[in-house]
Write a protein that holds these residues in place. Sequence first.
Motif, mmCIF file in Angstrom:
data_model
loop_
_atom_site.group_PDB
_atom_site.id
_atom_site.type_symbol
_atom_site.label_atom_id
_atom_site.label_comp_id
_atom_site.label_asym_id
_atom_site.label_seq_id
_atom_site.Cartn_x
_atom_site.Cartn_y
_atom_site.Cartn_z
ATOM 1 N N ASN A 144 0.823 -1.198 0.000
ATOM 2 C CA ASN A 144 0.000 0.000 0.000
ATOM 3 C C ASN A 144 0.861 1.253 0.000
ATOM 4 O O ASN A 144 1.834 1.342 0.742
ATOM 5 N N ILE A 145 0.489 2.222 -0.805
ATOM 6 C CA ILE A 145 1.185 3.497 -0.792
ATOM 7 C C ILE A 145 0.840 4.277 0.468
ATOM 8 O O ILE A 145 1.602 5.090 0.956
ATOM 9 N N GLU A 146 -0.344 4.020 1.044
ATOM 10 C CA GLU A 146 -0.776 4.672 2.265
ATOM 11 C C GLU A 146 -1.525 3.667 3.128
ATOM 12 O O GLU A 146 -1.944 2.616 2.665
ATOM 13 N N GLY A 147 -1.691 4.007 4.403
ATOM 14 C CA GLY A 147 -2.563 3.209 5.252
ATOM 15 C C GLY A 147 -1.862 2.430 6.340
ATOM 16 O O GLY A 147 -2.491 2.016 7.304
ATOM 17 N N TYR A 200 6.641 3.105 1.737
ATOM 18 C CA TYR A 200 7.519 3.660 0.716
ATOM 19 C C TYR A 200 8.189 4.902 1.293
ATOM 20 O O TYR A 200 7.520 5.799 1.802
ATOM 21 N N THR A 201 9.497 4.936 1.213
ATOM 22 C CA THR A 201 10.248 6.105 1.647
ATOM 23 C C THR A 201 11.192 6.514 0.520
ATOM 24 O O THR A 201 11.341 5.809 -0.476
ATOM 25 N N PHE A 202 11.829 7.659 0.696
ATOM 26 C CA PHE A 202 12.870 8.060 -0.246
ATOM 27 C C PHE A 202 14.162 8.170 0.543
ATOM 28 O O PHE A 202 14.205 8.833 1.585
ATOM 29 N N GLU A 215 3.161 9.381 -3.056
ATOM 30 C CA GLU A 215 2.932 9.179 -4.489
ATOM 31 C C GLU A 215 4.217 9.465 -5.246
ATOM 32 O O GLU A 215 4.900 10.454 -4.971
ATOM 33 N N PHE A 216 4.585 8.575 -6.163
ATOM 34 C CA PHE A 216 5.787 8.825 -6.950
ATOM 35 C C PHE A 216 5.593 8.500 -8.428
ATOM 36 O O PHE A 216 6.561 8.516 -9.197
ATOM 37 N N GLY A 227 4.244 16.278 -5.158
ATOM 38 C CA GLY A 227 5.254 17.302 -4.937
ATOM 39 C C GLY A 227 6.231 16.948 -3.830
ATOM 40 O O GLY A 227 7.416 17.309 -3.899
ATOM 41 N N LEU A 228 5.760 16.257 -2.787
ATOM 42 C CA LEU A 228 6.640 15.864 -1.684
ATOM 43 C C LEU A 228 7.717 14.910 -2.180
ATOM 44 O O LEU A 228 8.900 15.059 -1.852
#
Length: 437
Positions: free
Chosen positions: A148-151, A157-159, A370-371, A380-381
């Motif tokens: 999941n991208i969120e939740g 997911y990190t950068f 989101e990427f 944007g983040l």
Amino acid sequence: MTKTFITLTPEEFDTFARKSPISHFQQTTAWANLKAINGWKAHFVGVKEKDTIVAASLILEKPLPLGRSMFYAPRGPLLDYKNKSLLEFFVKNIKAYAKQHHAIFFKIDPEIVNIERDQDGNPLKDGENNSDIVTSLKKLGFKHHGFNIEGNIAPQYTFVLNLNGRTEDELFANFDGNHRTKLRKNEKNHVAIRKMTFEELSIYKDITTHTADRRGFEDRPLSYYQEMWKALGDNLVIYLATVDLNQYIDTINAEKASKDAEKANLEKLLEKASHKEKIERKIANVDKDLAELEKRLKHTKNCLKSADKDGILNLGASMFVKTDREITSLFGGAYGEYREFNAAYSLNWEIIKFAAKNGYQKYNFYGISEFKDPKSPTYGLYYFKRGFGGQVEEYIGEFDLVVSKFWYLGYKLAYELPKSIRRHKNNRKYAQSTKKK
């Protein structure tokens, strides 16, 4: 070799955790102390082979109604997940341990890369792939929450920026051109970064409150940041970005003087020129620059009302947490009315320089939402973090080991469903606030 499931002293646990290749700030006794303030009880457990600890975990126990509880190993457990016999032994014993403490399930979300990705989030052809670990956990009875991208409780997911022993110059050269330009501009405009003290946490709180209001999310109370500082001690650092407005005004005036001189020279040339169009266009461009400088000067003088007696204006701040191998960016923000100073760029660059100088392996920008979709309000983040170089890091995700099916179903209905609804509402609120800007 004979294995033994044991409870560990906090000292034994921390010693093992510091050396683990998947160590994390949430797998520390300091984090346990922080969570204890909110009613979580800490358990330190592990596995020994002969006299050597080969696996360990901080497990947080949260009380639930009717004498039940849940177990959660934040970013743990810490063990070799490729060692199937060790993993199976740990899971078998932790399930019995959880049952003994009336836990209805045991949640884990280790910081293990699922599929290694590049800075655009695309899988690397010959990169790391740990899908077999996901398979092993499922076979042992864990329910996987998916990719999941969120939740999830912690970001899936990190950068991250792998430092790999690179120098400041090498890292800076790898930044996006726009980021390098902004950082040079900040240096020219007298933006400075310094560490904050405990007594200044109210300043930090004011910044995070303004940021939360602007972006449409709920901020933590000041007491939370105070307790976090006390619990994490030297492993926590907060940087404050400021600008010296008096020096900045001097810089603007110097630029204006240079432009005035340029215009005067062009006007002299114009008097003698036979073809005046080119020079007139240059004069028009200089006039535009002068108008912009005058606008900046007026805005800066107005900002002096919010600065201290020496003309120092607070722009933004960020909180970072250190472990032996990485530094993670946690919370931060900036005043929207001073966004032209780009405080976030200098704050991140300051901690990257610190990490590189002190031999850290990695700088973790933390979660991204989101990427892939540039139209997403949260893209944007990611794009900001991407400009520092690095790569998307996807972890294997969140898993639940169910101890009691009946109570687990009740928990999902009572807690998870309402939380999902609230998260959906918050995401919509954030998207709407972003569109307004």
